[in-house]
Write a protein that holds these residues in place. Structure first.
Motif, PDB file in Angstrom:
ATOM      1  N   CYS A   1      -3.680  10.270   3.766  1.00  0.00           N
ATOM      2  CA  CYS A   1      -3.997  10.246   2.321  1.00  0.00           C
ATOM      3  C   CYS A   1      -3.242  11.357   1.592  1.00  0.00           C
ATOM      4  O   CYS A   1      -2.754  11.165   0.472  1.00  0.00           O
ATOM      5  CB  CYS A   1      -5.498  10.408   2.087  1.00  0.00           C
TER       6      CYS A   1
ATOM      7  N   ARG B   1      -7.836   6.424  -2.488  1.00  0.00           N
ATOM      8  CA  ARG B   1      -6.545   7.107  -2.731  1.00  0.00           C
ATOM      9  C   ARG B   1      -6.277   7.293  -4.236  1.00  0.00           C
ATOM     10  O   ARG B   1      -7.131   7.785  -4.947  1.00  0.00           O
ATOM     11  CB  ARG B   1      -5.416   6.348  -2.024  1.00  0.00           C
TER      12      ARG B   1
ATOM     13  N   HIS C   1       0.345  10.315   1.216  1.00  0.00           N
ATOM     14  CA  HIS C   1       0.448   9.253   0.213  1.00  0.00           C
ATOM     15  C   HIS C   1       0.423   9.853  -1.192  1.00  0.00           C
ATOM     16  O   HIS C   1       1.267   9.549  -2.034  1.00  0.00           O
ATOM     17  CB  HIS C   1      -0.727   8.275   0.405  1.00  0.00           C
TER      18      HIS C   1
ATOM     19  N   ASP D   1       0.816  -1.221   0.000  1.00  0.00           N
ATOM     20  CA  ASP D   1       0.000   0.000   0.000  1.00  0.00           C
ATOM     21  C   ASP D   1       0.846   1.267   0.000  1.00  0.00           C
ATOM     22  O   ASP D   1       0.345   2.361   0.201  1.00  0.00           O
ATOM     23  CB  ASP D   1      -1.003  -0.002   1.164  1.00  0.00           C
ATOM     24  N   ASP D   2       2.152   1.111  -0.262  1.00  0.00           N
ATOM     25  CA  ASP D   2       3.039   2.289  -0.257  1.00  0.00           C
ATOM     26  C   ASP D   2       2.935   3.044  -1.585  1.00  0.00           C
ATOM     27  O   ASP D   2       2.618   2.456  -2.627  1.00  0.00           O
ATOM     28  CB  ASP D   2       4.476   1.845  -0.005  1.00  0.00           C
ATOM     29  N   PRO D   3       3.216   4.340  -1.559  1.00  0.00           N
ATOM     30  CA  PRO D   3       3.076   5.149  -2.789  1.00  0.00           C
ATOM     31  C   PRO D   3       4.002   4.705  -3.916  1.00  0.00           C
ATOM     32  O   PRO D   3       3.668   4.875  -5.097  1.00  0.00           O
ATOM     33  CB  PRO D   3       3.450   6.569  -2.341  1.00  0.00           C
TER      34      PRO D   3
END
Ligand code: HAM
Length: 429
Positions: free
Chosen positions: A231, A264, A234, A135-137
């Motif tokens: 958010c 996101r 991110h 779930d990392d950018p």
């Protein structure tokens, strides 16, 4: 009576197929470099899979799915997209037990009962890929960079990414409420469809194509002002990485996507030359979807590109090798020798057409010319008698007696044929 193809469903003829094969092969090769594995998902699923993941109030589920009852009464739908099936398969096979991060791609037909027009069909094809378990950018950015790499390899020069953040379970409900309140106060300015959607799916107001709605929503609250701190961080990171990678993108606060599972990062890729259907692809993050499907609480992100639209905007298809050898038997007695020789030469990698011995030499030559053959091997009575073919080099426009016995090893036959042609053409040069 003539039966034609169903509206919105079409045939892909060999020339276009060759273009698709090139696009698919380029994608497969690149996806392997990014370490994706292929998942072949079924064409039909239980309808509830799609209504739950894409959203009951989405256009796709409301009016575009091909849904039917199976003979045992189960309601099935032809897949309108691939993400829901990938997530179902991920959960069904407990893939998270085998690997913490999964990178999966799929290629194949999808079905939506939309109004057909240029670049929009009822059966269309997607190349899509999904990463589940991160779930990392950086992984959002990597999914986008892979699209950029693929488009560059396909010679698409006008592509641009449109990017937005749709927030998460913390901040989106707050934004949704603000948008609904705004909508209620501006009801008279909205089209019937938006009025209807306001209470159920207010985010869709933002991508309504009606002029009046577009003008009205210009003053609507924007998601960007409602993003919670995680958010926002991110989204900042995704943008910073993309900027660092030199990706051509703009932030579009109106971008909401037509499927409800996003959170996101959400994005679309637009390109010139597609007319009104200008999105060549779209994707985004869908944290929560795997858990809702009965799996672990892991994040996911992915994208799908439309193959028909890629084919419209990609550069020239690389030239395929043409027909090398046309075998022209004269008389039915020569058919067997022709068939055997053709098969042997094909086993050596040559592209070979074998005609029927019932045709005349003239018609053989006409057809060989039309097919763009390099050599014509003529097998008439004389040739069979001395067990050696006559050859016409269609490129050098030369006839020569092939000194190779018809019964020679196929490898030797082919090598000698090519060598003779080289010598013959250098003599005429
Ligand atoms: P989508 O935006 O609905 O996303 O579709 C992706 C692409 O499929 C579109 O940009 C377009 O190129 C093509 N496409 C869609 N409908 C049609 C049609 N009727 N005719 C021709 N081409 C069409 C999805 O499907 C998501 N599953 C993408 C995704 C993957 N999100 C996360 N992972």
């Amino acid at each position: 009576m003539k039966i034609s193809a169903v509206k919105g469903f079409r045939d892909v003829l060999p020339e276009e197929s060759a273009r698709w094969s090139w696009i698919e092969a380029t994608a497969r090769e690149l996806l392997a470099r990014y370490d994706y594995g292929e998942l072949r998902i079924p064409i039909a699923e239980r309808s509830t899979l799609f209504s739950r993941s894409i959203g009951e109030t989405s256009d796709i589920v409301e009016k575009e799915m091909y849904t039917f009852d199976d003979r045992d009464g189960t309601q099935l739908s032809l897949r309108p997209e691939g993400t829901a099936s990938v997530v179902r398969a991920y959960v069904e096979h407990s893939i998270q037990v085998k690997e913490p991060v999964s990178k999966l791609f799929y290629i194949g037909p999808m079905f939506r009962r939309e109004r057909p027009q240029k670049g929009r069909y009822r059966q269309f094809h997607q190349i899509g890929w999904e990463v589940i378990g991160r779930d990392d950018p950086a992984i959002d950015a990597e999914v986008i960079t892979l699209v950029d790499d693929l488009l560059a390899r396909l010679g698409v020069r006008t592509a641009r990414f449109q990017l937005n953040s749709l927030g998460d379970g913390t901040c989106r409900p707050v934004y949704r409420e603000a948008l609904t309140v705004w909508g209620r106060a501006h009801l008279s300015e909205l089209c019937d469809n938006c009025r209807r959607r306001l209470e159920q799916n207010p985010l869709r107001l933002l991508d309504c194509k009606e002029e009046g709605c577009r003008a009205a929503t210009a003053s609507a609250p924007a998601m960007a002002d409602y993003l919670c701190a995680p958010c926002r961080a991110h989204f900042d990171d995704v943008r910073a990485i993309l900027e660092g990678e030199g990706i051509n993108f703009v932030v579009d606060p109106r971008l909401v996507r037509g499927l409800d599972y996003y959170c996101r990062t959400a994005f679309e890729i637009v390109a010139e030359g597609l007319g009104s259907q200008n999105a060549v692809g779209g994707g985004g993050r869908y944290d929560g979807l795997v858990k809702a499907a009965g799996g672990p609480d892991v994040g996911g992100v992915g994208v799908a590109l439309g193959l028909e639209r890629l084919a419209m905007v990609a550069g020239d298809t690389p030239l395929q090798p043409g027909l090398e050898i046309f075998i022209a038997p004269l008389g039915r007695d020569a058919d067997l020798t022709a068939a055997r020789l053709g098969r042997e030469l094909r086993s050596q990698g040559a592209r070979v057409e074998v005609e029927s011995g019932s045709r005349s030499l003239k018609s053989h030559m006409r057809r060989a010319d039309k097919l763009g053959a390099h050599y014509v091997l003529i097998l008439g009575e004389q040739e069979l008698g001395r067990r050696a073919a006559s050859v016409r080099d269609m490129v050098a426009k030369l006839d020569f007696q092939c000194a190779i016995p018809l019964d020679a090893e196929p490898e030797k036959f082919l090598a000698t044929l090519r060598q003779l042609a080289v010598e013959a053409s250098s003599q005429t040069a």
